[in-house]
Scaffold this motif. Structure first.
Motif, mmCIF file in Angstrom:
data_model
loop_
_atom_site.group_PDB
_atom_site.id
_atom_site.type_symbol
_atom_site.label_atom_id
_atom_site.label_comp_id
_atom_site.label_asym_id
_atom_site.label_seq_id
_atom_site.Cartn_x
_atom_site.Cartn_y
_atom_site.Cartn_z
ATOM 1 N N LEU A 54 -19.024 -26.805 -19.339
ATOM 2 C CA LEU A 54 -19.691 -26.651 -20.632
ATOM 3 C C LEU A 54 -19.193 -25.408 -21.364
ATOM 4 C CD1 LEU A 54 -23.328 -27.730 -19.702
ATOM 5 C CD2 LEU A 54 -21.414 -29.112 -20.565
ATOM 6 N N LYS A 55 -18.568 -24.498 -20.618
ATOM 7 C CA LYS A 55 -17.832 -23.383 -21.196
ATOM 8 C C LYS A 55 -16.392 -23.491 -20.705
ATOM 9 C CE LYS A 55 -21.816 -20.275 -21.446
ATOM 10 N NZ LYS A 55 -22.367 -18.932 -21.068
ATOM 11 N N PRO A 56 -15.434 -22.919 -21.417
ATOM 12 C CA PRO A 56 -14.042 -23.012 -20.954
ATOM 13 C C PRO A 56 -13.917 -22.582 -19.497
ATOM 14 C CG PRO A 56 -14.107 -22.105 -23.169
ATOM 15 C CD PRO A 56 -15.540 -22.217 -22.713
ATOM 16 N N PRO A 57 -13.320 -23.422 -18.649
ATOM 17 C CA PRO A 57 -13.215 -23.102 -17.218
ATOM 18 C C PRO A 57 -12.434 -21.817 -16.973
ATOM 19 C CG PRO A 57 -12.775 -25.428 -17.601
ATOM 20 C CD PRO A 57 -12.821 -24.775 -18.950
ATOM 21 N N PHE A 252 -15.164 -40.077 -26.077
ATOM 22 C CA PHE A 252 -15.291 -40.125 -24.623
ATOM 23 C C PHE A 252 -14.133 -39.382 -23.972
ATOM 24 C CE2 PHE A 252 -14.349 -41.835 -20.460
ATOM 25 C CZ PHE A 252 -15.533 -41.524 -19.828
ATOM 26 N N CYS A 253 -14.469 -38.642 -22.910
ATOM 27 C CA CYS A 253 -13.495 -37.761 -22.275
ATOM 28 C C CYS A 253 -13.753 -37.745 -20.768
ATOM 29 C CB CYS A 253 -13.630 -36.358 -22.867
ATOM 30 S SG CYS A 253 -12.548 -35.135 -22.133
ATOM 31 N N PRO A 254 -12.949 -38.450 -19.971
ATOM 32 C CA PRO A 254 -13.197 -38.527 -18.530
ATOM 33 C C PRO A 254 -12.632 -37.346 -17.753
ATOM 34 C CG PRO A 254 -11.327 -39.883 -19.074
ATOM 35 C CD PRO A 254 -11.811 -39.293 -20.381
ATOM 36 N N MET A 255 -12.669 -36.168 -18.339
ATOM 37 C CA MET A 255 -12.179 -34.950 -17.671
ATOM 38 C C MET A 255 -12.890 -33.761 -18.302
ATOM 39 S SD MET A 255 -9.685 -36.449 -19.805
ATOM 40 C CE MET A 255 -8.955 -36.127 -21.423
ATOM 41 N N ASN A 256 -12.813 -32.625 -17.642
ATOM 42 C CA ASN A 256 -13.456 -31.429 -18.170
ATOM 43 C C ASN A 256 -12.511 -30.553 -18.972
ATOM 44 O OD1 ASN A 256 -15.047 -31.681 -15.137
ATOM 45 N ND2 ASN A 256 -16.232 -31.712 -17.012
ATOM 46 N N TRP A 294 -12.299 -29.596 -22.727
ATOM 47 C CA TRP A 294 -11.528 -28.556 -23.405
ATOM 48 C C TRP A 294 -10.037 -28.851 -23.391
ATOM 49 C CZ3 TRP A 294 -14.714 -25.344 -25.810
ATOM 50 C CH2 TRP A 294 -16.000 -25.126 -25.288
ATOM 51 N N ALA A 295 -9.400 -28.678 -24.525
ATOM 52 C CA ALA A 295 -7.939 -28.696 -24.593
ATOM 53 C C ALA A 295 -7.430 -27.299 -24.256
ATOM 54 C CB ALA A 295 -7.476 -29.097 -25.993
ATOM 55 N N TYR A 296 -6.337 -27.247 -23.499
ATOM 56 C CA TYR A 296 -5.728 -25.944 -23.232
ATOM 57 C C TYR A 296 -4.258 -26.146 -22.913
ATOM 58 C CZ TYR A 296 -5.177 -25.587 -18.057
ATOM 59 O OH TYR A 296 -4.763 -25.700 -16.762
ATOM 60 N N PRO A 297 -3.402 -25.162 -23.243
ATOM 61 C CA PRO A 297 -1.965 -25.369 -23.038
ATOM 62 C C PRO A 297 -1.590 -25.486 -21.566
ATOM 63 C CG PRO A 297 -2.359 -23.602 -24.618
ATOM 64 C CD PRO A 297 -3.679 -23.912 -23.973
ATOM 65 N N ASP A 298 -2.003 -24.538 -20.750
ATOM 66 C CA ASP A 298 -1.643 -24.503 -19.329
ATOM 67 C C ASP A 298 -2.281 -23.252 -18.732
ATOM 68 O OD1 ASP A 298 -0.511 -25.052 -16.885
ATOM 69 O OD2 ASP A 298 1.567 -24.860 -17.513
ATOM 70 N N MET A 299 -2.033 -23.041 -17.434
ATOM 71 C CA MET A 299 -2.451 -21.795 -16.799
ATOM 72 C C MET A 299 -1.854 -20.607 -17.548
ATOM 73 S SD MET A 299 -1.556 -23.064 -12.963
ATOM 74 C CE MET A 299 -0.168 -24.036 -13.541
ATOM 75 N N ILE A 325 -9.119 -16.902 -28.189
ATOM 76 C CA ILE A 325 -9.535 -17.342 -29.525
ATOM 77 C C ILE A 325 -9.555 -18.863 -29.645
ATOM 78 C CG2 ILE A 325 -7.295 -17.417 -30.701
ATOM 79 C CD1 ILE A 325 -10.409 -15.679 -32.116
ATOM 80 N N THR A 326 -8.741 -19.562 -28.845
ATOM 81 C CA THR A 326 -8.663 -21.018 -28.938
ATOM 82 C C THR A 326 -9.594 -21.734 -27.968
ATOM 83 O OG1 THR A 326 -6.777 -21.005 -27.405
ATOM 84 C CG2 THR A 326 -6.278 -21.015 -29.761
ATOM 85 N N SER A 327 -10.473 -21.001 -27.314
ATOM 86 C CA SER A 327 -11.420 -21.592 -26.358
ATOM 87 C C SER A 327 -10.690 -22.297 -25.223
ATOM 88 C CB SER A 327 -12.365 -22.577 -27.061
ATOM 89 O OG SER A 327 -13.010 -21.977 -28.151
ATOM 90 N N SER A 328 -9.525 -21.789 -24.835
ATOM 91 C CA SER A 328 -8.756 -22.391 -23.753
ATOM 92 C C SER A 328 -9.306 -21.970 -22.394
ATOM 93 C CB SER A 328 -7.288 -21.968 -23.851
ATOM 94 O OG SER A 328 -6.668 -22.544 -24.978
ATOM 95 N N ALA A 329 -9.061 -22.802 -21.401
ATOM 96 C CA ALA A 329 -9.423 -22.442 -20.030
ATOM 97 C C ALA A 329 -8.668 -21.185 -19.619
ATOM 98 C CB ALA A 329 -9.095 -23.593 -19.085
ATOM 99 N N LEU A 330 -9.344 -20.281 -18.948
ATOM 100 C CA LEU A 330 -8.749 -19.020 -18.513
ATOM 101 C C LEU A 330 -8.423 -19.123 -17.022
ATOM 102 C CD1 LEU A 330 -11.101 -16.476 -20.353
ATOM 103 C CD2 LEU A 330 -8.951 -17.482 -21.164
ATOM 104 N N ILE A 331 -7.261 -19.688 -16.735
ATOM 105 C CA ILE A 331 -6.842 -19.899 -15.353
ATOM 106 C C ILE A 331 -5.708 -18.927 -15.036
ATOM 107 C CG2 ILE A 331 -6.079 -21.570 -13.648
ATOM 108 C CD1 ILE A 331 -8.782 -22.232 -14.937
ATOM 109 N N LEU A 332 -5.997 -17.943 -14.195
ATOM 110 C CA LEU A 332 -4.985 -16.988 -13.766
ATOM 111 C C LEU A 332 -3.999 -17.665 -12.826
ATOM 112 C CD1 LEU A 332 -7.402 -14.024 -12.953
ATOM 113 C CD2 LEU A 332 -6.034 -14.303 -15.037
ATOM 114 N N SER A 333 -2.780 -17.107 -12.735
ATOM 115 C CA SER A 333 -1.798 -17.696 -11.830
ATOM 116 C C SER A 333 -0.710 -16.678 -11.504
ATOM 117 C CB SER A 333 -1.197 -18.967 -12.436
ATOM 118 O OG SER A 333 -0.443 -19.671 -11.470
ATOM 119 N N PHE A 334 -1.134 -15.488 -11.066
ATOM 120 C CA PHE A 334 -0.180 -14.455 -10.678
ATOM 121 C C PHE A 334 -0.582 -13.921 -9.304
ATOM 122 C CE2 PHE A 334 -3.622 -12.047 -12.525
ATOM 123 C CZ PHE A 334 -3.652 -10.845 -11.831
#
Length: 648
Positions: A54-57, A252-256, A294-299, A325-334
């Motif tokens: 319900l919030k950007p992952p 409809f959106c079968p994913m988060n 949520w739409a997001y570019p990538d990690m 600013i784009t409400s993208s998922a904040l997935i770290l990957s370092f």
């Protein structure tokens, strides 16, 4: 290898299993793999009904660090546990108190490709005890990571000795643990059967909390995955990697959350291109990026950039700002266990004020508003204009191997620089058109002639305008490419099922109003010249106009794009704005606050500088900002509205 495979996936309909689909959406124009939007047969609107996202992952995923390209870049049990410990590390402080990443929201640790046991040795999963499989053989259906007897996934026991124990360990630390399915390494393509039921059963037995569903294998029906997870009663966070977008007709959106960009790279151009890829879904009257979907570019690539500070820090902070600013998922990957790297990025990724902007929802995700003209040299580029318009359009000349731009004088000679051609996919100098800025030019830079290399030549017979870096080098041809961005294509399940092989393509508006992106660059010249693409043919008139019939325009001088304004509405009537310098030279901007959506007609505003953790002040309705190369500024505006237009 994986980068190549993920960018050469065949564009084809999903294999429809016993799970019927409601809608399949296809965007053939996009370079991003936005292929299909799927819906359940049960009429549901909005996001998948699992109560998650319900919030950007937020979280951490292994791929950008562990891509299996070498032994030290393979994901293992030990490395997953190390990541778990890293997000719990309280050796650093925040606001004077000990803090860790988990408490800030980075509480899901997820593996990516490489955990599975393949039936053969592949480039990214070499095993001398197994037969070797080429990419073509995998595409042809010879590769599998499922047990032939049971259909269940096979785990590489050398890397993960007890997967269930790993997940339980994460849970004991108060963390969630994510997995990865429909793999790209050892892809099950071609005639290889799908294993939806077995995969879900194994996933649930291991106790995972989230899953990334990739698009290299045959199990690309995200609706089928979602239905099986929902039927199990366990709520699973689903990330869709290039298997579709939300159904635009029903929502409809079968994913988060779902990907809009190819595999991300730690470069400023690539990060910016990823942010641009969101605009098809965010810059709409009915955005396709909403709570639970949520739409997001990538990690994120924060922590993986090369180069030296301060520019590296600026680029990584700007990267964070764009995802914020784009409400993208904040997935770290370092590598969070690298003390030096963590110390460097800690102030960026722990900015609580910025994270609050990302997690806030007031009806719309953030999006690009406009780009301002650059200041300083080079400040001009080739654009598209109306013929006969005079200044900026008339006055193109070929002289002594130089292509002189309109406005050149004997004391200020301006030439087109063919030595810095437009990228194949315009990014840094070419923002997409937006709802508030529908016409965008992006082309070759125009500089002082003394700094411009190469030789230009115009062939009046063929209409080609050619550039050579040296007299003996292969020529490149000037090309004008207008691109209408008003619509994207989509298909419906009814069309697909009725025709089996061909589909009727309909039109879906990208946003309000006409949008046009006019690009001018260089491509390899065709031989013979009679086969030259239409976009490379120009007519140089007596008045010095370079007319392109293909573009229905004359070339013109246009300002170079400089600072960009991105904006997002916040709850309580507040507004967030990101100012981003896309150029590798400093830029100054006196921002009219009325340009920020939601601030039109405001009386008085308090302004918070989130990067500086201090208040900022506007004067006479303008906010003055100076940004070094690739730097940004992130603000939150809290204003009162009335009849006065003065902002202080």
């Amino acid at each position: 290898f994986s980068f190549i495979v993920r960018h050469l996936r065949p564009v084809r309909p999903l294999a429809i299993s016993r799970w019927p689909t409601k809608a399949l959406a296809l965007d053939m124009a996009s370079s991003v793999f936005v292929l299909f939007a799927m819906g359940l047969w049960i009429p549901i609107a909005g996001g998948i009904d699992n109560g998650l996202g319900l919030k950007p992952p937020m979280g951490w995923r292994s791929w950008n660090l562990y891509d299996c390209m070498s032994p030290e870049r393979i994901i293992t049990d030990e490395r997953m546990r190390a990541a778990m410990h890293a997000v719990l590390d309280t050796s650093r402080s925040l606001s004077g108190k000990a803090a860790n990443l988990k408490d800030l929201g980075f509480d899901e640790i997820s593996m990516d490709d490489g955990w599975q046991q393949c039936n053969c040795s592949t480039r990214q999963d070499e095993d001398p005890t197994l037969p070797t499989c080429s990419v073509d053989e995998c595409v042809g259906g010879h590769c599998s990571w499922h047990d032939k007897r049971t259909g269940l996934p096979m785990v590489n026991r050398h890397r993960f000795w007890d997967m269930q124990s790993l997940v339980q360990y994460g849970h004991s630390l108060g963390l969630k643990v994510g997995s990865y399915m429909n793999t790209c390494i050892c892809m099950e393509a071609g005639r290889e059967p799908t294993h939806y039921e077995q995969d879900v059963a194994w996933f649930l037995s291991m106790g995972f909390d989230g899953v990334k569903i990739d698009s290299c294998g045959n199990a690309r029906n995200v609706t089928a995955w979602a239905q099986l997870f929902n039927e199990s009663g366990k709520h699973v966070r689903i990330e869709n990697c290039h298997n579709g977008v939300p159904d635009p007709s029903t929502g409809f959106c079968p994913m988060n959350f779902y990907r809009t960009w190819g595999d991300i790279q730690p470069s400023f151009d690539n990060i910016l291109g990823g942010a641009y890829s969101l605009l098809t879904y965010t810059d709409r009257a009915d955005p396709l990026s909403t709570p639970g979907c949520w739409a997001y570019p990538d990690m994120m690539e924060i922590g993986n950039f090369n180069g030296a500070d301060p520019q590296r820090y600026n680029e990584e902070q700007s990267h964070f700002g764009l995802w914020i600013i784009t409400s993208s998922a904040l997935i770290l990957s370092f590598n969070m266990t690298d003390v030096e790297v963590m110390d460097r990025v800690w102030p960026i990724i722990t900015n609580e004020e910025a994270i609050a902007v990302n997690q806030d929802w007031a009806g719309r995700p953030g999006t690009l508003v406009k780009a301002y003209p650059a200041v300083g040299a080079p400040s001009f580029q080739i654009g598209h204009g109306s013929c006969g318009a005079g200044a900026g359009v008339q006055g193109w000349k070929l002289r002594n191997g130089s292509l002189l731009a309109p406005g050149s004088t004997e004391h200020a000679m301006l030439c087109v620089d063919g030595g810095n051609p437009l990228p194949e996919e315009p990014s840094i100098s070419c923002p997409p058109p937006t709802t508030r800025s529908g016409q965008v030019n992006c082309g070759l830079p125009i500089r002082n002639c003394s700094t411009v290399p190469g030789l230009w030549k115009y062939n009046a017979t063929s209409g080609l305008v050619m550039w050579r870096s040296t007299p003996d080098s292969e020529p490149q041809c000037l090309i004008a490419l207008p691109q209408e961005l008003t619509q994207i294509s989509h298909v419906t399940a009814q069309d697909l099922l009725a025709t089996k092989r061909s589909v009727k393509v309909g039109a879906l508006r990208v946003g309000d109003g006409e949008r046009r992106q006019s690009a001018t660059g260089l491509i390899k010249c065709r031989v013979p010249e009679t086969q030259a693409p239409s976009g490379t043919v120009f007519n140089l008139t007596d008045s010095g106009e370079l007319f392109s019939e293909f573009a229905h325009a004359c070339l013109s001088t246009a300002p170079m794009n400089g600072v960009e304004l991105w904006s997002k509405p916040l709850s309580g009537g507040k507004v967030a704005a990101l100012l981003l310098n896309v150029l590798s030279m400093p830029q100054s901007l006196s921002l009219p606050l009325r340009d920020v959506p939601g601030l039109e007609g405001a009386d008085r505003c308090s302004i918070r500088d989130l990067w500086g953790h201090r208040d900022a002040f506007a004067h006479a309705g303008r906010l003055d900002v100076t940004l070094t190369a690739h730097a940004s500024a992130l603000y939150v505006f809290s204003c009162t509205h009335g009849f006065a237009a003065q902002l202080v």
